[in-house]
Design a protein around this motif. Structure first.
Motif, PDB file in Angstrom:
ATOM      1  N   UNK A 124       0.854  -1.189   0.000  1.00 30.34           N
ATOM      2  CA  UNK A 124       0.000   0.000   0.000  1.00 30.34           C
ATOM      3  C   UNK A 124       0.888   1.236   0.000  1.00 30.34           C
ATOM      4  N   UNK A 125       0.715   2.071  -1.012  1.00 31.27           N
ATOM      5  CA  UNK A 125       1.441   3.332  -1.109  1.00 31.27           C
ATOM      6  C   UNK A 125       0.560   4.459  -0.577  1.00 31.27           C
ATOM      7  N   UNK A 126       1.154   5.360   0.189  1.00 28.20           N
ATOM      8  CA  UNK A 126       0.421   6.518   0.679  1.00 28.20           C
ATOM      9  C   UNK A 126       0.705   7.694  -0.235  1.00 28.20           C
ATOM     10  N   UNK A 127      -0.299   8.078  -0.993  1.00 28.01           N
ATOM     11  CA  UNK A 127      -0.194   9.201  -1.927  1.00 28.01           C
ATOM     12  C   UNK A 127      -0.818  10.432  -1.282  1.00 28.01           C
ATOM     13  N   UNK A 128      -1.577  11.201  -2.030  1.00 33.10           N
ATOM     14  CA  UNK A 128      -2.179  12.430  -1.512  1.00 33.10           C
ATOM     15  C   UNK A 128      -3.252  12.915  -2.471  1.00 33.10           C
ATOM     16  N   UNK A 129      -4.236  13.622  -1.924  1.00 30.97           N
ATOM     17  CA  UNK A 129      -5.234  14.266  -2.775  1.00 30.97           C
ATOM     18  C   UNK A 129      -4.583  15.256  -3.731  1.00 30.97           C
ATOM     19  N   UNK A 130      -3.448  15.812  -3.324  1.00 31.24           N
ATOM     20  CA  UNK A 130      -2.725  16.765  -4.170  1.00 31.24           C
ATOM     21  C   UNK A 130      -2.271  16.119  -5.474  1.00 31.24           C
TER      22      UNK A 130
END
Length: 233
Positions: A124-130
């Motif tokens: 699981x990679x933690x990305x961003x709404x950005x």
């Protein structure tokens, strides 16, 4: 041994810390990495610079010795270096990509060795709404987090037949040290862009990550946890 062997990068504070706590509380065997200060927690904390393949190999070796082969990897470690593009140096741009994107490549590449042998695993990679909607002054951060999506989906196709799933969780603005540094004016402007009208709590992100790690048929997905800030993207 009961529970799964879980490795969470960037687990010294904020979202990463809550993710590590969540897995620990649920009975998993957790290793959390940190850069400068070890968290005072029940899980095993190990120093690691994810941009260093030597560091990454060492952390996995310690995790494997303590808990067995890593079954769940949460690639959360990341940095920001915000500047408008006209003021952004090449170093500022590449440093953020090196940690956020290449660092995730480093840990994922090391993790899939054991997962391929076991024919099972969760990444699981933690990305961003950005990454989906963009943000002024964060071209480097947005590029690094958007890159995780293409990386994750490509990897999901490669390793899916071996029982390994790869997904992305994309938080919105969350109550962390980073958001705590915002001015009242900045905070209000950002809140106006969130339909639910508040910041996320780190525990809300951790709950979603833990859920995804328990699923075997969610693969190559981007799960938004942002109060609707990036809807439609």
């Amino acid at each position: 041994m009961q529970g799964r062997s879980v490795l969470v990068t960037g687990a010294s504070r904020g979202i990463g810390l809550e993710i590590a706590r969540k897995f620990q509380t649920e009975g998993d065997r957790v290793v959390g990495t940190y850069r400068t200060k070890a968290p005072d927690e029940k899980f095993l904390a190990v120093s690691c610079d994810v941009t260093s393949t030597e560091d990454v190999d060492r952390v996995f070796a310690e995790a494997e010795e303590a808990h067995g082969p890593v079954e769940v990897l949460v690639a959360n470690a990341g940095i920001t270096d915000d500047q408008l593009l006209l003021r952004m140096t090449r170093e500022s741009f590449t440093n953020v990509l090196e940690t956020n994107l290449t660092g995730s490549f480093n840990v994922a590449k090391r993790a899939i060795k054991g997962m391929m042998r076991a024919r099972s695993g969760r990444i699981i990679f933690i990305s961003s709404a950005v990454a989906l909607r963009g943000e002024s002054g964060q071209a480097n951060y947005a590029a690094s987090k958007a890159g995780l999506i293409g990386f994750a989906r490509s990897l999901a196709r490669e390793v899916g037949p071996r029982g390994i799933t790869v997904n992305v969780v994309a938080p919105g603005l969350t109550e962390t040290d980073m958001s705590g540094a915002l001015t009242d004016e900045q905070r209000e402007r950002l809140l106006q862009q969130i339909p639910v009208g508040r910041l996320a709590q780190p525990q809300e992100i951790a709950d979603v990550v833990h859920f995804v790690a328990g699923q075997g048929y969610i693969n190559g997905e981007v799960i938004h946890v942002d109060g609707g800030a990036a809807m439609g993207h």
